[in-house]
Design an enzyme around this catalytic site. Structure first.
Site, PDB file in Angstrom:
ATOM      1  N   MET A   1     -18.860 -16.890   7.330  1.00 15.03           N
ATOM      2  CA  MET A   1     -18.421 -15.843   6.401  1.00 15.03           C
ATOM      3  C   MET A   1     -16.959 -16.132   6.081  1.00 15.03           C
ATOM      4  SD  MET A   1     -20.391 -12.693   8.202  1.00 15.03           S
ATOM      5  CE  MET A   1     -20.608 -13.636   9.706  1.00 15.03           C
TER       6      MET A   1
ATOM      7  N   MET B  32     -15.831 -15.327  10.856  1.00 11.09           N
ATOM      8  CA  MET B  32     -15.258 -14.478   9.804  1.00 11.09           C
ATOM      9  C   MET B  32     -13.776 -14.771   9.642  1.00 11.09           C
ATOM     10  SD  MET B  32     -16.968 -10.869  10.875  1.00 11.09           S
ATOM     11  CE  MET B  32     -18.736 -10.712  11.173  1.00 11.09           C
TER      12      MET B  32
ATOM     13  N   HIS C  32     -22.953 -19.032  11.189  1.00 13.33           N
ATOM     14  CA  HIS C  32     -22.935 -18.288   9.924  1.00 13.33           C
ATOM     15  C   HIS C  32     -21.485 -18.192   9.451  1.00 13.33           C
ATOM     16  CE1 HIS C  32     -23.752 -14.059   7.927  1.00 13.33           C
ATOM     17  NE2 HIS C  32     -23.395 -14.971   7.052  1.00 13.33           N
TER      18      HIS C  32
ATOM     19  N   SER D  80     -26.903 -12.782  18.213  1.00  4.78           N
ATOM     20  CA  SER D  80     -25.571 -12.985  17.633  1.00  4.78           C
ATOM     21  C   SER D  80     -24.541 -12.596  18.674  1.00  4.78           C
ATOM     22  CB  SER D  80     -25.394 -12.123  16.380  1.00  4.78           C
ATOM     23  OG  SER D  80     -24.005 -11.991  16.113  1.00  4.78           O
TER      24      SER D  80
ATOM     25  N   ASP E  25     -21.182 -15.783  14.346  1.00  6.87           N
ATOM     26  CA  ASP E  25     -20.632 -15.189  13.132  1.00  6.87           C
ATOM     27  C   ASP E  25     -19.153 -15.499  12.981  1.00  6.87           C
ATOM     28  OD1 ASP E  25     -22.851 -13.762  11.925  1.00  6.87           O
ATOM     29  OD2 ASP E  25     -22.866 -12.579  13.763  1.00  6.87           O
TER      30      ASP E  25
ATOM     31  N   HIS F 168     -26.725 -17.195  17.372  1.00  7.45           N
ATOM     32  CA  HIS F 168     -26.151 -17.075  16.028  1.00  7.45           C
ATOM     33  C   HIS F 168     -24.666 -16.767  16.200  1.00  7.45           C
ATOM     34  CE1 HIS F 168     -26.435 -15.767  11.714  1.00  7.45           C
ATOM     35  NE2 HIS F 168     -25.530 -14.865  12.064  1.00  7.45           N
TER      36      HIS F 168
ATOM     37  N   MET G  72     -28.950 -11.375   3.921  1.00  2.00           N
ATOM     38  CA  MET G  72     -28.135 -10.371   4.622  1.00  2.00           C
ATOM     39  C   MET G  72     -28.726  -8.985   4.386  1.00  2.00           C
ATOM     40  SD  MET G  72     -25.850 -11.981   6.281  1.00  2.00           S
ATOM     41  CE  MET G  72     -25.187 -10.440   6.947  1.00  2.00           C
TER      42      MET G  72
ATOM     43  N   ASP H  93     -30.449 -10.975   8.741  1.00  2.00           N
ATOM     44  CA  ASP H  93     -29.275 -10.704   9.578  1.00  2.00           C
ATOM     45  C   ASP H  93     -28.668  -9.355   9.213  1.00  2.00           C
ATOM     46  OD1 ASP H  93     -26.996 -10.935  11.137  1.00  2.00           O
ATOM     47  OD2 ASP H  93     -26.126 -12.584   9.982  1.00  2.00           O
TER      48      ASP H  93
HETATM   49  C1  DX5 Z   1     -22.739  -9.248  10.082  1.00  2.00           C
HETATM   50  C2  DX5 Z   1     -23.080 -10.477  10.888  1.00  2.00           C
HETATM   51  C3  DX5 Z   1     -24.274 -10.248  11.728  1.00  2.00           C
HETATM   52  C4  DX5 Z   1     -24.033  -9.210  12.776  1.00  2.00           C
HETATM   53  C5  DX5 Z   1     -25.309  -8.513  13.085  1.00  2.00           C
HETATM   54  O1  DX5 Z   1     -21.583  -9.448   9.392  1.00  2.00           O
HETATM   55  O2  DX5 Z   1     -23.353 -11.547  10.036  1.00  2.00           O
HETATM   56  O3  DX5 Z   1     -24.774 -11.436  12.306  1.00  2.00           O
HETATM   57  O4  DX5 Z   1     -23.489  -9.749  13.952  1.00  2.00           O
HETATM   58  O5  DX5 Z   1     -25.056  -7.394  13.871  1.00  2.00           O
HETATM   59  P1  DX5 Z   1     -26.162  -6.295  14.131  1.00  2.00           P
HETATM   60  O6  DX5 Z   1     -27.390  -6.988  14.653  1.00  2.00           O
HETATM   61  O7  DX5 Z   1     -25.531  -5.382  15.137  1.00  2.00           O
HETATM   62  O8  DX5 Z   1     -26.405  -5.632  12.821  1.00  2.00           O
HETATM   63 ZN    ZN Z   2     -24.522 -13.380  10.915  1.00  2.00          ZN
END
Ligand code: DX5
Ligand code: ZN
Length: 224
Positions: free
Chosen positions: A76, A45, A74, A16, A43, A41, A146, A181
């Protein structure tokens, strides 16, 4: 990296980029590629569905220009359907939306596919009951469980989601994949593998480590 993790039979490790240094993203990606991760991956947000804001289509497109890796996006965000076409255009190979923002998840999956996305996944927060996604399983290619409350990297793994992962795995077809994740590192990856997880997303467990290649090798070792 693998061109498409759906074609891989064994466990796959996704880096990620949330924990990467964005001032030198291409170099960071090249390093984890050399280090042996299988795909990336991303993320996304929106500061609304989750309390943090990360990046959107522009950084996804920049990532696309810097690598041929499979890009697993992903989302969010509160309105995944609204932005699906933008992420397809930016080069996303897969997109995962949250059940918490999709009252009709089969319809959401269909619309994201219609926007041109080849692989559509569904995901659920640790507090969301696993049964809520069962009716949507037929409509998706992968399920992301998650194992932290989404929003930030570097949080502690929540082992209480493992029974949920197992319940999903039991209902998946052979061509579907189970992803996890949050909080995945050398000490936690094995527990996830043992309930049938196929894909492991890792941010801090790779990018916050001094020797990223060694961290990736260690993760792989723990999967054996
Ligand atoms: C969390 C994200 C994850 C995050 C994981 O909100 O969806 O993908 O980047 O981070 P680690 O591996 O540090 O928990
Ligand atoms: Zn993620």
């Amino acid at each position: 990296m693998t061109s498409n993790p759906f074609n891989a039979a064994s466990s796959q490790i996704a880096a990620s980029i949330l924990s990467a240094d964005f001032s030198k993203l291409a170099a960071e990606i090249a390093e984890v590629d050399r280090g042996g991760v299988d795909f990336l991956h991303l993320d996304v947000m929106d500061g609304h569905f989750v309390p943090n804001i990360s990046f959107g289509p522009a950084v996804t497109a920049a990532t696309r220009r810097s690598t041929t890796a499979f890009l697993d996006v992903h989302l969010m965000i509160s309105e995944p359907e609204r932005y699906a076409a933008d992420f397809v255009k930016a080069g996303a190979d897969a997109m995962t939306f949250h059940i918490e923002v999709a009252p009709d998840p089969a319809a959401t999956a269909r619309r994201i596919r219609l926007a041109g996305c080849k692989h559509v996944g569904i995901t659920l927060n640790p507090a969301t009951a696993v049964e809520t996604i069962f009716p949507a399983l037929e409509s998706v290619d992968h399920v992301l469980v998650m194992s932290v409350v989404p929003g930030f990297s570097g949080q502690k793994f929540m082992p209480e989601v493992l029974p949920k992962a197992l319940a999903v795995k039991k209902r998946l077809r052979k061509d579907q994949r189970l992803e996890i994740d949050g909080g995945i590192h050398a000490e936690t990856i094995r527990q996830a593998r043992d309930v049938g997880v196929d894909w492991f997303v890792v941010a801090s467990g790779i990018f916050d480590q001094k020797d990223r290649a060694a961290a990736i090798a260690e993760l792989r070792q723990r999967l054996k």
